[in-house]
Scaffold this active site. Structure first.
Site, PDB file in Angstrom:
ATOM      1  N   GLU A  19      24.787  44.240  43.380  1.00 26.58           N
ATOM      2  CA  GLU A  19      26.249  44.139  43.307  1.00 26.58           C
ATOM      3  C   GLU A  19      26.862  45.526  43.477  1.00 26.58           C
ATOM      4  O   GLU A  19      26.821  46.355  42.579  1.00 26.58           O
ATOM      5  CB  GLU A  19      26.668  43.547  41.941  1.00 26.58           C
ATOM      6  N   ARG A  43      34.942  49.780  43.950  1.00 23.51           N
ATOM      7  CA  ARG A  43      35.683  50.714  43.092  1.00 23.51           C
ATOM      8  C   ARG A  43      35.812  52.081  43.702  1.00 23.51           C
ATOM      9  O   ARG A  43      36.427  52.963  43.111  1.00 23.51           O
ATOM     10  CB  ARG A  43      34.950  50.896  41.750  1.00 23.51           C
ATOM     11  N   LYS A  94      30.238  34.958  35.132  1.00 27.64           N
ATOM     12  CA  LYS A  94      29.956  36.261  34.511  1.00 27.64           C
ATOM     13  C   LYS A  94      30.751  36.316  33.205  1.00 27.64           C
ATOM     14  O   LYS A  94      31.954  36.027  33.194  1.00 27.64           O
ATOM     15  CB  LYS A  94      30.426  37.352  35.467  1.00 27.64           C
ATOM     16  N   THR A 101      33.651  43.658  41.434  1.00 23.86           N
ATOM     17  CA  THR A 101      35.031  44.092  41.177  1.00 23.86           C
ATOM     18  C   THR A 101      36.012  43.493  42.194  1.00 23.86           C
ATOM     19  O   THR A 101      36.977  44.131  42.594  1.00 23.86           O
ATOM     20  CB  THR A 101      35.155  45.636  41.135  1.00 23.86           C
TER      21      THR A 101
HETATM   22  C1  3PG Z   1      31.044  46.324  35.113  1.00 21.21           C
HETATM   23  O1  3PG Z   1      31.460  47.431  35.451  1.00 21.21           O
HETATM   24  O2  3PG Z   1      31.142  45.246  35.693  1.00 21.21           O
HETATM   25  C2  3PG Z   1      30.418  46.365  33.824  1.00 21.21           C
HETATM   26  O3  3PG Z   1      31.330  47.007  33.001  1.00 21.21           O
HETATM   27  C3  3PG Z   1      29.147  47.142  33.788  1.00 21.21           C
HETATM   28  O4  3PG Z   1      29.058  47.424  32.474  1.00 21.21           O
HETATM   29  P1  3PG Z   1      28.054  48.476  31.886  1.00 21.21           P
HETATM   30  O5  3PG Z   1      28.394  49.791  32.525  1.00 21.21           O
HETATM   31  O6  3PG Z   1      28.335  48.435  30.413  1.00 21.21           O
HETATM   32  O7  3PG Z   1      26.679  47.983  32.254  1.00 21.21           O
END
Ligand code: 3PG
Length: 218
Positions: free
Chosen positions: A50, A54, A138, A78
């Protein structure tokens, strides 16, 4: 190692969730990182990747992985709008993950034939996603929104839903989540630490991926 099943060009959300215990949530800051990083993850046994939308290079990174790393299945994370869905599909993303759920994102992914793991954090959001045909969801942000206790509570009324908890999952707590019957896999950013990407430390990424791939699910 046992042969892994072939992934169809357009995997279902269930296939995305079932391929490995962890979906890496990836933030890439340079186009050059994309291909070696994807190869390092695949070498460790993780092929559903994934790449989050961003950073300005995210779509170019998805394109590069789709073109140059056929053993990987690249997805876009995202996703927040129908336009994001279109751009992701055009770049070669084969699945999508969103931090929340809107009807327009759901409809766009459906029309594009892009498997979507919609983000949910409440019962109403689960019901809306289910109404639109989504049952592989999710749970985000998992730790902050109730963690294990929330998933246990949801297993009664939403026993036909499978979750990918993401947000606050680490190598230390992943096993507890994976032990729940309504958890298909977890998501997390720990497989691709920013400093390892910046340093080109692909051996570290492969090691983190192997450890994640070896986590057990129920
Ligand atoms: C994301 O960015 O989708 C999640 O916040 C990933 O979370 P983490 O950095 O706590 O694994």
């Amino acid at each position: 190692m046992a042969m892994r099943p072939e992934i169809p060009e357009r995997p279902t959300a269930q296939q995305v969730m079932q391929d490995a215990p962890v979906i890496p949530v990836i933030v890439l800051s340079a186009r050059e990182q994309a291909v070696p990083m994807a190869r390092a993850l695949v070498a460790g046994g993780i092929r559903m990747l994934e790449v989050t939308l961003r950073t300005p290079v995210a779509l170019a990174c998805i394109e590069a992985i789709a073109r140059e790393v056929p053993e990987a299945v690249v997805g876009a994370g995202t996703l927040r709008s129908a336009a994001d869905a279109q751009a992701a599909a055009l770049a070669g993303a084969r699945f999508a993950v969103s931090p929340g759920y809107t009807r327009s994102v759901g409809k766009a992914c459906h029309e594009l034939g892009l498997a979507l793991l919609p983000g949910v954090a409440t019962g109403s959001e689960i019901m809306m996603a289910q109404e639109d045909g989504y049952t592989a969801l999710k749970f985000f942000p998992a730790l902050q929104a109730g963690g294990l206790a929330m998933l246990k509570a949801w297993s009664g009324p939403f026993n036909d839903v499978r979750f990918c908890p993401t947000g606050g999952i680490t190598p230390h707590n992943a096993a507890e989540f994976l032990a729940l019957p309504n958890v298909a896999c977890v998501g997390g950013s720990w497989l691709t630490p920013a400093d390892a990407l910046a340093a080109g430390d692909w051996a570290r990424v492969t090691r983190l991926a192997s450890e994640a791939a070896a986590l057990r699910r129920v």
